[in-house]
Design a protein around this motif. Structure first.
Motif, PDB file in Angstrom:
ATOM      1  N   GLU A 163      46.019  37.898  44.762  1.00  0.00           N
ATOM      2  CA  GLU A 163      47.292  38.231  44.132  1.00  0.00           C
ATOM      3  C   GLU A 163      47.083  38.530  42.649  1.00  0.00           C
ATOM      4  N   GLY A 164      47.694  39.635  42.206  1.00  0.00           N
ATOM      5  CA  GLY A 164      47.558  40.053  40.820  1.00  0.00           C
ATOM      6  C   GLY A 164      46.372  40.972  40.581  1.00  0.00           C
ATOM      7  N   ASN A 220      41.331  45.760  41.990  1.00  0.00           N
ATOM      8  CA  ASN A 220      40.942  45.747  40.580  1.00  0.00           C
ATOM      9  C   ASN A 220      40.347  44.388  40.219  1.00  0.00           C
ATOM     10  N   ASN A 221      39.632  44.379  39.106  1.00  0.00           N
ATOM     11  CA  ASN A 221      39.013  43.142  38.628  1.00  0.00           C
ATOM     12  C   ASN A 221      38.275  42.425  39.762  1.00  0.00           C
ATOM     13  N   LEU A 222      37.435  43.171  40.431  1.00  0.00           N
ATOM     14  CA  LEU A 222      36.726  42.618  41.586  1.00  0.00           C
ATOM     15  C   LEU A 222      35.764  41.521  41.168  1.00  0.00           C
ATOM     16  N   LYS A 223      35.619  40.552  42.051  1.00  0.00           N
ATOM     17  CA  LYS A 223      34.746  39.413  41.818  1.00  0.00           C
ATOM     18  C   LYS A 223      33.682  39.352  42.921  1.00  0.00           C
ATOM     19  N   PRO A 224      32.566  38.720  42.646  1.00  0.00           N
ATOM     20  CA  PRO A 224      31.526  38.612  43.685  1.00  0.00           C
ATOM     21  C   PRO A 224      32.044  37.988  44.983  1.00  0.00           C
ATOM     22  N   GLU A 225      32.991  37.096  44.859  1.00  0.00           N
ATOM     23  CA  GLU A 225      33.532  36.459  46.069  1.00  0.00           C
ATOM     24  C   GLU A 225      34.420  37.391  46.895  1.00  0.00           C
TER      25      GLU A 225
END
Length: 121
Positions: free
Chosen positions: A65-66, A84-89
């Motif tokens: 979310e967000g 957006n603002n992708l993370k490794p997880e």
């Protein structure tokens, strides 16, 4: 009748990707009801990421979310997932799922092929 998924790939943490899921069937589809994005990371169960109703109302799992936005174009029977603002997880194989109305009283659930999303740290 099939769901065709496109997008995905390799991106650095903080980057963005966009997935698409198009329902097609040579005139066999009367309408598309609820559409969903799932993902499955190695060694984990498949997880529901986002849902969008035929009226366009979205729902998200808390972890995205967000950052993720699900949308759809009913004129094209297509759903999108802007990440957006992708993370490794977020690394996982992403799948789409849709409830398709093929005829009166004939609604079926279909799955698209998975697409790999890899986020490097």
């Amino acid at each position: 009748v099939q769901l065709q998924v496109s997008g995905g790939g390799l991106v650095q943490a903080g980057g963005s990707l966009r997935l698409s899921c198009a329902a097609s069937g040579s005139g066999s589809i009367l309408s598309v009801r609820t559409m969903r994005w799932y993902r499955q990371a190695p060694g984990k169960q498949r997880e529901l990421v986002a849902t969008i109703l035929d009226r366009g109302i979205p729902y998200y799992t808390t972890s995205v979310e967000g950052r993720f936005t699900v949308s759809r174009d009913n004129t094209k029977n297509t759903m999108y997932l802007q990440m957006n603002n992708l993370k490794p997880e977020d690394t996982a194989v992403y799948y789409c799922n849709a409830d398709l109305v093929l005829a009166f009283n004939d609604e079926r659930s279909y799955w698209g092929q998975g697409t790999q999303v890899t986020v490097s740290s």
